[in-house]
Write a protein that holds these residues in place. Sequence first.
Motif, PDB file in Angstrom:
ATOM      1  N   TYR A 206      -4.730  37.231  -7.009  1.00  0.00           N
ATOM      2  CA  TYR A 206      -5.282  36.421  -8.085  1.00  0.00           C
ATOM      3  C   TYR A 206      -5.345  37.171  -9.418  1.00  0.00           C
ATOM      4  O   TYR A 206      -5.510  36.555 -10.464  1.00  0.00           O
ATOM      5  CB  TYR A 206      -6.670  35.911  -7.708  1.00  0.00           C
ATOM      6  CG  TYR A 206      -6.637  34.837  -6.648  1.00  0.00           C
ATOM      7  CD1 TYR A 206      -6.427  33.505  -6.992  1.00  0.00           C
ATOM      8  CD2 TYR A 206      -6.790  35.147  -5.306  1.00  0.00           C
ATOM      9  CE1 TYR A 206      -6.378  32.511  -6.026  1.00  0.00           C
ATOM     10  CE2 TYR A 206      -6.748  34.163  -4.328  1.00  0.00           C
ATOM     11  CZ  TYR A 206      -6.542  32.853  -4.692  1.00  0.00           C
ATOM     12  OH  TYR A 206      -6.490  31.868  -3.728  1.00  0.00           O
ATOM     13  N   ILE A 207      -5.203  38.500  -9.383  1.00  0.00           N
ATOM     14  CA  ILE A 207      -5.156  39.269 -10.622  1.00  0.00           C
ATOM     15  C   ILE A 207      -3.759  39.195 -11.231  1.00  0.00           C
ATOM     16  O   ILE A 207      -3.585  39.098 -12.443  1.00  0.00           O
ATOM     17  CB  ILE A 207      -5.539  40.747 -10.362  1.00  0.00           C
ATOM     18  CG1 ILE A 207      -6.898  40.832  -9.650  1.00  0.00           C
ATOM     19  CG2 ILE A 207      -5.557  41.526 -11.670  1.00  0.00           C
ATOM     20  CD1 ILE A 207      -8.050  40.269 -10.437  1.00  0.00           C
ATOM     21  N   ASN A 208      -2.748  39.244 -10.359  1.00  0.00           N
ATOM     22  CA  ASN A 208      -1.350  39.178 -10.798  1.00  0.00           C
ATOM     23  C   ASN A 208      -0.628  38.108  -9.974  1.00  0.00           C
ATOM     24  O   ASN A 208       0.179  38.416  -9.093  1.00  0.00           O
ATOM     25  CB  ASN A 208      -0.675  40.546 -10.614  1.00  0.00           C
ATOM     26  CG  ASN A 208      -1.334  41.623 -11.452  1.00  0.00           C
ATOM     27  OD1 ASN A 208      -1.190  41.654 -12.669  1.00  0.00           O
ATOM     28  ND2 ASN A 208      -2.071  42.502 -10.789  1.00  0.00           N
ATOM     29  N   PRO A 209      -0.924  36.844 -10.235  1.00  0.00           N
ATOM     30  CA  PRO A 209      -0.462  35.758  -9.364  1.00  0.00           C
ATOM     31  C   PRO A 209       1.056  35.562  -9.327  1.00  0.00           C
ATOM     32  O   PRO A 209       1.561  34.918  -8.405  1.00  0.00           O
ATOM     33  CB  PRO A 209      -1.155  34.517  -9.946  1.00  0.00           C
ATOM     34  CG  PRO A 209      -1.469  34.881 -11.368  1.00  0.00           C
ATOM     35  CD  PRO A 209      -1.749  36.348 -11.349  1.00  0.00           C
ATOM     36  N   HIS A 210       1.778  36.115 -10.292  1.00  0.00           N
ATOM     37  CA  HIS A 210       3.233  35.952 -10.303  1.00  0.00           C
ATOM     38  C   HIS A 210       3.946  37.062  -9.532  1.00  0.00           C
ATOM     39  O   HIS A 210       5.179  37.126  -9.549  1.00  0.00           O
ATOM     40  CB  HIS A 210       3.747  35.907 -11.741  1.00  0.00           C
ATOM     41  CG  HIS A 210       3.180  34.770 -12.539  1.00  0.00           C
ATOM     42  ND1 HIS A 210       3.255  33.467 -12.104  1.00  0.00           N
ATOM     43  CD2 HIS A 210       2.517  34.734 -13.722  1.00  0.00           C
ATOM     44  CE1 HIS A 210       2.675  32.670 -12.998  1.00  0.00           C
ATOM     45  NE2 HIS A 210       2.206  33.424 -13.977  1.00  0.00           N
ATOM     46  N   HIS A 211       3.173  37.910  -8.886  1.00  0.00           N
ATOM     47  CA  HIS A 211       3.753  39.024  -8.132  1.00  0.00           C
ATOM     48  C   HIS A 211       3.342  38.893  -6.666  1.00  0.00           C
ATOM     49  O   HIS A 211       2.274  39.363  -6.272  1.00  0.00           O
ATOM     50  CB  HIS A 211       3.285  40.358  -8.709  1.00  0.00           C
ATOM     51  CG  HIS A 211       3.759  40.600 -10.108  1.00  0.00           C
ATOM     52  ND1 HIS A 211       4.934  41.264 -10.396  1.00  0.00           N
ATOM     53  CD2 HIS A 211       3.237  40.238 -11.311  1.00  0.00           C
ATOM     54  CE1 HIS A 211       5.109  41.308 -11.701  1.00  0.00           C
ATOM     55  NE2 HIS A 211       4.096  40.695 -12.281  1.00  0.00           N
ATOM     56  N   PRO A 212       4.161  38.256  -5.837  1.00  0.00           N
ATOM     57  CA  PRO A 212       3.794  38.047  -4.429  1.00  0.00           C
ATOM     58  C   PRO A 212       3.727  39.356  -3.650  1.00  0.00           C
ATOM     59  O   PRO A 212       4.409  40.334  -3.980  1.00  0.00           O
ATOM     60  CB  PRO A 212       4.920  37.149  -3.907  1.00  0.00           C
ATOM     61  CG  PRO A 212       6.066  37.387  -4.826  1.00  0.00           C
ATOM     62  CD  PRO A 212       5.470  37.678  -6.164  1.00  0.00           C
TER      63      PRO A 212
END
Length: 381
Positions: free
Chosen positions: A319-325
């Motif tokens: 949720y801090i870096n949502p575009h990084h799975p």
Amino acid sequence: MSLHQTEPQIRISKAIDFLTDADQEEVQLRERQAFRKAQRAFLGKITFTSNVFLPLTFLCRNKCTYCGYRRSSVSLGAEYVPKNKIKNLFERAKQSSISEVLITMGEKPELVHSEAKKWLNNHSYDSTVDYAFDIAELALKQGLLPHINAGVLSSEELQILKEVSASMGLMLENISSRLCMAKMPHAESPGKHPKIRLDTIKSAGRLSIPFTSGLLIGIGESPKEIVSSLYSLSSMHRKFQHIQEIIIQAFQPNEQSKMDYEHLVSIEYLKRVVILAKLILPEDISVQIPPNLIEGCEIDFMQAGISDWGGISPFTKDYINPHHPWPRIDELRRKVNHFGFELVERLPVYPQYINSKWLSSKVEDTIHRFHLCSKDGYRKR
């Protein structure tokens, strides 16, 4: 804050120059030193935790210009997660043999958001910390170990949450008060003043709470401020012995953040920060880097001295870096094994802290009752 003049492996002035002026020969020398130091402490193990990421609320009193986590109102999806949804999440985690629940929240939102205060009052809670306690206690009953990141906390709040936490965390981010000045990233963030954050980390040490901290790289800090931050955390651990890991994390912009790609740091620069962290920090502190933020460069960072990937979730996003799975565990294991190391699952509390000095009886009971821990202190499978 005054700094120590020397450390066994690198001087302050050299550490600052290393980030910007070191040639490749110097980088390789320091990298070998960092790697050997990590090897002595962690014996070829790279650890991680299998977790669920639970953000209780996205409301926050701070307004950091780089933040992609915070929401300004419930209309933007910032409402508190209700307990019935959390119970379902915990049940799914239990079925997946997950051991950690990462509980995060915006810092003290009830101080500035009327909707946060109203929700808490309607559900008979005095504060977000009280709700976090309740949820953490529920997690323990399900055989999950809470790691709580609740922002800056008083000694009393830390003592309360210790009862239901296997470990706790607060990113220092940076020791520089300059970043709190007008037009700087922490200008509207009262909880980001370094003295307040250091006070929380120090209080956690006095209370014997296994703790995680770290640096955020790429928010306008200078090389000197990075080095000063590392020495400050090193000094804190030497006094209290409570910092189990330090995260080195690079700023990643997204549609919510007000900073842009001009602030991105290079992989080479981030690697130098990791090397410095390993050289400056005490040997028993694990240096962690999130694998979803350095995809394709995992071997580079293992060579630089990291020994932990942090929490990886099979079904909740970052949720801090949502575009990084998150990476797949089997793929990460393949890369670690190819490097000649062993990927080992740990609990949110490191092996050396699994005893009654550091853990409450509630947490110890959960570890033993659900058979979460092997004899070596790592995750039992």
